[in-house]
Design a protein around this motif. Structure first.
Motif, PDB file in Angstrom:
ATOM      1  N   PRO A 108      48.709  50.087  37.099  1.00  0.00           N
ATOM      2  CA  PRO A 108      48.210  51.460  36.927  1.00  0.00           C
ATOM      3  C   PRO A 108      46.684  51.549  36.918  1.00  0.00           C
ATOM      4  CG  PRO A 108      49.076  50.591  34.856  1.00  0.00           C
ATOM      5  CD  PRO A 108      49.399  49.582  35.911  1.00  0.00           C
ATOM      6  N   HIS A 109      46.024  50.414  36.756  1.00  0.00           N
ATOM      7  CA  HIS A 109      44.581  50.396  36.630  1.00  0.00           C
ATOM      8  C   HIS A 109      43.914  50.127  37.984  1.00  0.00           C
ATOM      9  CE1 HIS A 109      40.906  50.055  34.382  1.00  0.00           C
ATOM     10  NE2 HIS A 109      40.679  48.845  34.837  1.00  0.00           N
ATOM     11  N   HIS A 110      44.383  49.086  38.708  1.00  0.00           N
ATOM     12  CA  HIS A 110      43.734  48.766  39.995  1.00  0.00           C
ATOM     13  C   HIS A 110      44.576  49.154  41.213  1.00  0.00           C
ATOM     14  CE1 HIS A 110      46.151  45.105  40.405  1.00  0.00           C
ATOM     15  NE2 HIS A 110      45.700  44.628  39.274  1.00  0.00           N
ATOM     16  N   PRO A 138      40.288  44.186  46.067  1.00  0.00           N
ATOM     17  CA  PRO A 138      41.222  43.077  46.287  1.00  0.00           C
ATOM     18  C   PRO A 138      42.385  43.100  45.294  1.00  0.00           C
ATOM     19  CG  PRO A 138      39.284  42.284  45.123  1.00  0.00           C
ATOM     20  CD  PRO A 138      38.997  43.715  45.513  1.00  0.00           C
ATOM     21  N   ALA A 139      43.564  42.752  45.796  1.00  0.00           N
ATOM     22  CA  ALA A 139      44.713  42.501  44.923  1.00  0.00           C
ATOM     23  C   ALA A 139      44.452  41.173  44.190  1.00  0.00           C
ATOM     24  CB  ALA A 139      45.977  42.426  45.765  1.00  0.00           C
ATOM     25  N   PRO A 140      45.154  40.928  43.072  1.00  0.00           N
ATOM     26  CA  PRO A 140      44.947  39.664  42.332  1.00  0.00           C
ATOM     27  C   PRO A 140      45.535  38.479  43.101  1.00  0.00           C
ATOM     28  CG  PRO A 140      46.680  40.966  41.294  1.00  0.00           C
ATOM     29  CD  PRO A 140      46.130  41.812  42.404  1.00  0.00           C
ATOM     30  N   TYR A 167      37.787  38.274  45.919  1.00  0.00           N
ATOM     31  CA  TYR A 167      38.420  38.070  44.614  1.00  0.00           C
ATOM     32  C   TYR A 167      38.064  36.666  44.155  1.00  0.00           C
ATOM     33  CZ  TYR A 167      41.927  38.071  40.909  1.00  0.00           C
ATOM     34  OH  TYR A 167      42.552  38.017  39.685  1.00  0.00           O
ATOM     35  N   GLN A 168      37.553  36.571  42.943  1.00  0.00           N
ATOM     36  CA  GLN A 168      37.106  35.288  42.381  1.00  0.00           C
ATOM     37  C   GLN A 168      36.187  34.551  43.360  1.00  0.00           C
ATOM     38  OE1 GLN A 168      40.638  33.217  41.023  1.00  0.00           O
ATOM     39  NE2 GLN A 168      40.996  34.708  39.392  1.00  0.00           N
ATOM     40  N   GLY A 279      36.816  40.127  38.275  1.00  0.00           N
ATOM     41  CA  GLY A 279      36.680  39.087  39.298  1.00  0.00           C
ATOM     42  C   GLY A 279      36.718  39.609  40.720  1.00  0.00           C
ATOM     43  N   GLY A 280      36.793  40.932  40.885  1.00  0.00           N
ATOM     44  CA  GLY A 280      36.891  41.492  42.232  1.00  0.00           C
ATOM     45  C   GLY A 280      35.567  42.029  42.737  1.00  0.00           C
TER      46      GLY A 280
END
Ligand SMILES: *Cc1c(COP(=O)(O)O)cnc(C)c1O
Length: 368
Positions: A108-110, A138-140, A167-168, A279-280
Motif C-alpha cells: 500500500p505504500h510503494h 523499483p520493486a523490492p 534498488y540497493q 533503498g530505491g
C-alpha cells in the motif's frame, strides 16, 4: 492563463530540435531504415546506460515483454504472476502467450509487488513472475529474487516506466532474467512513435530474443524459430540515441520536481503523497497523489487548466478482458483502493518552478 499539461513533449523537442533534425536527416540520407547502423549503436549505448551486458531493440514495450516470455519458453499450462494495478500490457502478453495470468495485490505504500505476495501465489504451475517498477519506482527486487531462486521461477522485470531506476544501488534490468523497456513517447525515454527493448545479462537469452524479433532468423532466409517482426526502426533508434544523451539529466530534473511537490504538498494533510521504498532510486515517470475526494479534485484541476491522469482506474482483475479468470471485487483491496483514490499530476523534466507553484496553488485552493 496557459494550461499545464500532464506531460509536455513539445517543450522537450524545442530543447533538442537542431540535434534531433540532424539525426533524423542522417537516416533519411543513408536510407537503411531497417537494421541501420543507429540500431546496434543505440543498443550498445542503452545497455551501457542500464549497466547490463545486452540490449535488443524491439518494436514496442508490449513486444519486449512478449518476446521475453517467449525466450523463457512460457506457454500453455504455465502460470505467470504479476500485479493487479499495472498497465494492461503486462498481463495481456501472459494471456497471448497461452499462459494464465495470476494477479497479486501490492504494497500500500510503494504500490509494487512484494516478496511475500509473490511467494504466496506460487503453485507447481508457476513458471515466471513479472514485477513492475510502477511509476518509476523499483520493486523490492532483492527480496523478490530471493523467492524466485528458492522456488525456481523466472523473473521478467517490467521496467517500461523506470529507465534508470535503482534498488540497493543496482539498476533495474540487472535483477531478473530479462527486462522489458518501453520507449512509448511519454515514457522517461520516449521515441517519436512505438519502440522498446529487452535487456539481459544472459548472452543466450539475448541471442534468442534477437532472433525472435526478426522472424526467428539466423541468416537472411534461414529461420531457427517461429518468430515475429518486431524490430526497432532505424529512425526511432536515431531519435532515441539523441535523447539517451539527456536521460540522466532529465531523470535528475524529474527527481527535483518531485522534491518540490513533496515539500509543498506536504502542507496538505488531506493528501497522501507517493511513498518511497527504502533503498530505491525513483525516477518519477509519474507523480501520483491520493485523496478520498479524487473525482472532485480531478475536476477542479481540469477546470483550472491542469493536466491530470489516473494510472490506472480499473485494476486488471476487474477488467472485462480478464473476466474468464474468475476474479471479483474485493480480491485485491489495495489495488482497488488505489484505483479509486490516485491522481497523476504534471510531471516532466521541463516543467518550470512557476508551473509547479501553480499546480500546488490549484490543489491548495481545492482544499481551502
Ligand atoms: C507503457 C507500458 C507497457 C507497454 O509499452 P508499449 O511500448 O506501449 O507497448 C508495458 N508495461 C507498462 C507498465 C507500461 O507502462
Amino acid at each position: 492563463m496557459r494550461s499545464i499539461p500532464l506531460v509536455d513533449l513539445k517543450a522537450q523537442y524545442a530543447a533538442i530540435r537542431p540535434e534531433m533534425r540532424a539525426a533524423i536527416d542522417a537516416v533519411l540520407e543513408h536510407a537503411q531504415f531497417i537494421n541501420g547502423p543507429e540500431v546496434s549503436d543505440f543498443e550498445q549505448r542503452f545497455a551501457a546506460f542500464c549497466e547490463t551486458e545486452f540490449a535488443v531493440g524491439v518494436g514496442n514495450g508490449t513486444d519486449a515483454l512478449a518476446l521475453a516470455l517467449n525466450a523463457l519458453g512460457v506457454g500453455p499450462g504455465d502460470e505467470v504472476i504479476t500485479t493487479a494495478n499495472t498497465f494492461i500490457a503486462t498481463a495481456e502478453v501472459i494471456a497471448t502467450a497461452g499462459a494464465t495470468p495470476v494477479f497479486v495485490d501490492v504494497d500500500p505504500h510503494h504500490f509494487n509487488m512484494t516478496a511475500e505476495g509473490l511467494s504466496a501465489a506460487i503453485t507447481p504451475r508457476t513458471k515466471a513472475a513479472i514485477p513492475v517498477h510502477l511509476y518509476g519506482q523499483p520493486a523490492p527486487m532483492a527480496e523478490i529474487m530471493e523467492v524466485a531462486r528458492q522456488r525456481s521461477i523466472k523473473i521478467i522485470e517490467d521496467a517500461a516506466q523506470a529507465h534508470g531506476a535503482e534498488y540497493q544501488g543496482k539498476r533495474v534490468g540487472n535483477w531478473g532474467d530479462l527486462t522489458a523497456f518501453s520507449f512509448y513517447p511519454a515514457k522517461n525515454l520516449g521515441a517519436y512513435g512505438d519502440a522498446g527493448a529487452v535487456v539481459t545479462n544472459d548472452g543466450e537469452l539475448a541471442a534468442t530474443v534477437r532472433m525472435l524479433r526478426d522472424h526467428g532468423r539466423t541468416d537472411k532466409y534461414l529461420h531457427e524459430y517461429v518468430g515475429v517482426n518486431s524490430r526497432l526502426d532505424t529512425l526511432q533508434a536515431a531519435i532515441l540515441r539523441v535523447k539517451l544523451g539527456y536521460l540522466e539529466e532529465w531523470n535528475a530534473a524529474r527527481r527535483a520536481v518531485a522534491a518540490k511537490y513533496d515539500a509543498a504538498l506536504g502542507e496538505f494533510p488531506w493528501l497522501t503523497l507517493p511513498g518511497r521504498i527504502p533503498g530505491g532510486r525513483h525516477v518519477y515517470h509519474l507523480y501520483v497523489i491520493q485523496t478520498d475526494r479524487r473525482e472532485e479534485l480531478r475536476q477542479h484541476l481540469s477546470d483550472n487548466g491542469i493536466g491530470v491522469g489516473i494510472h490506472y482506474p480499473v485494476p486488471l482483475h476487474l477488467q472485462p478482458a480478464f473476466r474468464s479468470l474468475g476474479y471479483g471485487l474485493g480480491d485485491f483491496p489495495v489495488a482497488e483502493r488505489l484505483g479509486d483514490s490516485i491522481l497523476s499530476i504534471p510531471m516532466y523534466p521541463e516543467i518550470s518552478d512557476a508551473q509547479v507553484a501553480r499546480v500546488v496553488q490549484a490543489i491548495g485552493a481545492f482544499a481551502g
